[in-house]
Design an enzyme around this catalytic site. Structure first.
Site, PDB file in Angstrom:
ATOM      1  N   ARG A 119      -2.974  32.912 -14.334  1.00  0.00           N
ATOM      2  CA  ARG A 119      -2.343  33.917 -15.020  1.00  0.00           C
ATOM      3  C   ARG A 119      -3.079  34.970 -15.217  1.00  0.00           C
ATOM      4  O   ARG A 119      -4.546  35.033 -15.584  1.00  0.00           O
ATOM      5  CB  ARG A 119      -1.823  33.358 -16.552  1.00  0.00           C
ATOM      6  CG  ARG A 119      -0.775  32.360 -16.440  1.00  0.00           C
ATOM      7  CD  ARG A 119      -0.562  31.534 -17.664  1.00  0.00           C
ATOM      8  NE  ARG A 119       0.674  30.621 -17.756  1.00  0.00           N
ATOM      9  CZ  ARG A 119       0.760  29.839 -18.806  1.00  0.00           C
ATOM     10  NH1 ARG A 119       0.119  29.550 -19.625  1.00  0.00           N
ATOM     11  NH2 ARG A 119       1.924  29.125 -18.300  1.00  0.00           N
ATOM     12  N   GLN A 168       8.899  44.471 -12.338  1.00  0.00           N
ATOM     13  CA  GLN A 168       9.005  44.792 -13.584  1.00  0.00           C
ATOM     14  C   GLN A 168       9.610  43.282 -14.478  1.00  0.00           C
ATOM     15  O   GLN A 168      10.191  42.409 -13.755  1.00  0.00           O
ATOM     16  CB  GLN A 168      10.211  45.685 -13.959  1.00  0.00           C
ATOM     17  CG  GLN A 168       9.836  47.036 -13.190  1.00  0.00           C
ATOM     18  CD  GLN A 168      10.845  47.976 -13.530  1.00  0.00           C
ATOM     19  OE1 GLN A 168      12.136  47.798 -13.122  1.00  0.00           O
ATOM     20  NE2 GLN A 168      10.704  49.248 -14.140  1.00  0.00           N
ATOM     21  N   LYS A 184      14.081  25.642 -13.565  1.00  0.00           N
ATOM     22  CA  LYS A 184      14.378  25.939 -14.774  1.00  0.00           C
ATOM     23  C   LYS A 184      15.822  26.279 -14.915  1.00  0.00           C
ATOM     24  O   LYS A 184      16.370  26.190 -15.918  1.00  0.00           O
ATOM     25  CB  LYS A 184      13.400  26.847 -14.922  1.00  0.00           C
ATOM     26  CG  LYS A 184      12.187  26.656 -15.408  1.00  0.00           C
ATOM     27  CD  LYS A 184      11.959  25.766 -16.717  1.00  0.00           C
ATOM     28  CE  LYS A 184      10.329  25.614 -16.944  1.00  0.00           C
ATOM     29  NZ  LYS A 184      10.384  24.929 -18.348  1.00  0.00           N
ATOM     30  N   PRO A 243       7.531  39.414  -9.040  1.00  0.00           N
ATOM     31  CA  PRO A 243       8.547  40.524  -9.568  1.00  0.00           C
ATOM     32  C   PRO A 243       7.827  41.873 -10.137  1.00  0.00           C
ATOM     33  O   PRO A 243       6.569  42.040 -10.505  1.00  0.00           O
ATOM     34  CB  PRO A 243       8.893  39.851 -10.972  1.00  0.00           C
ATOM     35  CG  PRO A 243       8.136  38.873 -11.245  1.00  0.00           C
ATOM     36  CD  PRO A 243       7.543  38.778 -10.162  1.00  0.00           C
ATOM     37  N   TYR A 265       9.848  26.343  -9.373  1.00  0.00           N
ATOM     38  CA  TYR A 265       9.837  26.661 -10.841  1.00  0.00           C
ATOM     39  C   TYR A 265      11.142  27.325 -11.296  1.00  0.00           C
ATOM     40  O   TYR A 265      11.871  27.115 -12.074  1.00  0.00           O
ATOM     41  CB  TYR A 265       8.638  27.260 -11.158  1.00  0.00           C
ATOM     42  CG  TYR A 265       8.438  27.879 -12.663  1.00  0.00           C
ATOM     43  CD1 TYR A 265       8.137  26.601 -13.371  1.00  0.00           C
ATOM     44  CD2 TYR A 265       8.369  28.879 -13.193  1.00  0.00           C
ATOM     45  CE1 TYR A 265       7.880  26.753 -14.790  1.00  0.00           C
ATOM     46  CE2 TYR A 265       8.370  29.113 -14.452  1.00  0.00           C
ATOM     47  CZ  TYR A 265       8.125  28.073 -15.271  1.00  0.00           C
ATOM     48  OH  TYR A 265       7.778  28.448 -16.720  1.00  0.00           O
ATOM     49  N   ASN A 319       6.119  36.214 -20.600  1.00  0.00           N
ATOM     50  CA  ASN A 319       4.626  36.191 -20.402  1.00  0.00           C
ATOM     51  C   ASN A 319       4.346  35.801 -21.913  1.00  0.00           C
ATOM     52  O   ASN A 319       4.467  36.987 -22.834  1.00  0.00           O
ATOM     53  CB  ASN A 319       4.182  37.426 -19.935  1.00  0.00           C
ATOM     54  CG  ASN A 319       4.433  37.502 -18.414  1.00  0.00           C
ATOM     55  OD1 ASN A 319       5.820  37.592 -18.163  1.00  0.00           O
ATOM     56  ND2 ASN A 319       3.557  37.389 -17.579  1.00  0.00           N
TER      57      ASN A 319
END
Length: 320
Positions: free
Chosen positions: A192, A282, A155, A280, A151, A180
């Site tokens: 999610r 942050q 992208k 991740p 992904y 998000n």
């Protein structure tokens, strides 16, 4: 003639039956456009666009963007791609194809039609960022061979293609890096964090928090995001992006879980599990560019957006 507004325009939305795509189709129709949704329903759902089918200005086409599409339109919004880890990791090769071949096919269509084209890129191009918040000139910290790279790198390659078509063919492009986003029409099983927390809370199940819950996110309500996308598409041709779109109000995953428990009135408890690979720590957009170029910033508070999303899941899951 530059594309300046939506009224009486014919617009293609790839991924039009998806979470964000369906909201975009709805808003485009409200703006007076004729809308064609192209979706292969891998993660999109006919239910998301069922209320639009009776509109004579709306057309739904079953199509996979990894194959060429022959259609006449004035502008293209390319949103086609599974966007949650649980879905894009199910078939990672197809995910990369959707981003890369899909971009090539839609850019080729736009080139033939001399049409303006929008690319829904992602904050995932920044990977696990080493700067905070993330600005558009940051090149990112992405693992090119990890389980999320189908992904992330797909992208990133799509962005490369868009800017090469802009440089080589003077194609009018718009690239947004979407952070998000949440709201009604999310899938309950998409993995999610917002949808997972809400569904678990409504069912009274333990709420799964990965890591210690100290990782941070910022969540944008879908109505705010769609407004920004529509504003970006009608900017002057020299505005190409990339431009961050999201919400810069940051809080921890644990805080989100506690908000969901409070708003649902649930008795669910937190259940901690190991952090997935390359997740991740942050993620927060720098929105300076969006504010300056689009005169836009998110307006919907997290509590208000969560209430709308909770109400949607209560209805769709038939929970009293």
């Amino acid at each position: 003639m530059p594309f300046e507004n939506y009224r009486n325009s014919r617009i293609l939305v790839t991924g039009g039956a998806g979470f964000i795509g369906s909201h975009l189709c709805e808003r485009l129709l409200d703006a007076g456009a004729e809308v064609v949704s192209a979706d292969n329903y891998f993660t999109g759902s006919r239910r998301n666009i069922a209320h639009l089918i009776a509109n004579p200005l709306f057309e739904a086409v079953r199509h996979d963007v990894t194959f060429p599409l022959y259609i006449e339109v004035d502008a293209i919004f390319n949103l086609a791609c599974p966007a949650s880890p649980i879905h894009y990791q199910r078939d990672p090769v197809q995910t990369t194809k959707t981003s890369v071949h899909g971009a090539i096919n839609m850019l080729g269509l736009a080139k033939r039609l001399k049409a303006r084209i929008f690319q829904a890129s992602t904050s995932e191009v920044y990977g696990d960022p080493l700067i905070h918040p993330q600005t558009e000139n940051y090149w990112g910290n992405v693992n090119p061979i990890g389980i999320r790279s189908c992904y992330d790198e797909g992208k990133r390659c799509a962005e490369t293609l868009f800017f090469d078509y802009w440089r080589q063919h003077s194609l009018p492009i718009k690239v947004a890096r979407i952070f998000n986003t949440y709201g009604p029409r999310m899938q309950p099983n998409d993995g999610r964090v917002v949808s997972s927390f809400i569904v678990q809370a409504l069912k009274g199940e333990p709420i799964t928090v990965f890591g210690d819950g100290g990782q941070t996110r910022s969540f944008c309500y879908v109505d705010d995001l769609v407004e920004a996308i529509m504003r970006l598409m009608v900017t002057a041709e020299d505005v190409t992006g990339p431009i961050n779109l999201g919400n810069n109000s940051e809080f921890t995953i644990r805080e989100l879980a506690e908000k969901v428990i409070k708003l649902t009135g649930s008795r669910s408890k937190l259940e901690f599990k190991p952090l997935p690979q390359d997740d991740p720590r942050q993620r927060q957009p720098d929105l300076t560019k969006a504010k300056a170029v689009l005169n836009w910033e998110p307006k919907v508070a997290i509590e208000d957006g969560l209430k709308e999303t909770i109400a949607y899941f209560k209805h769709s899951l038939d929970i009293a």
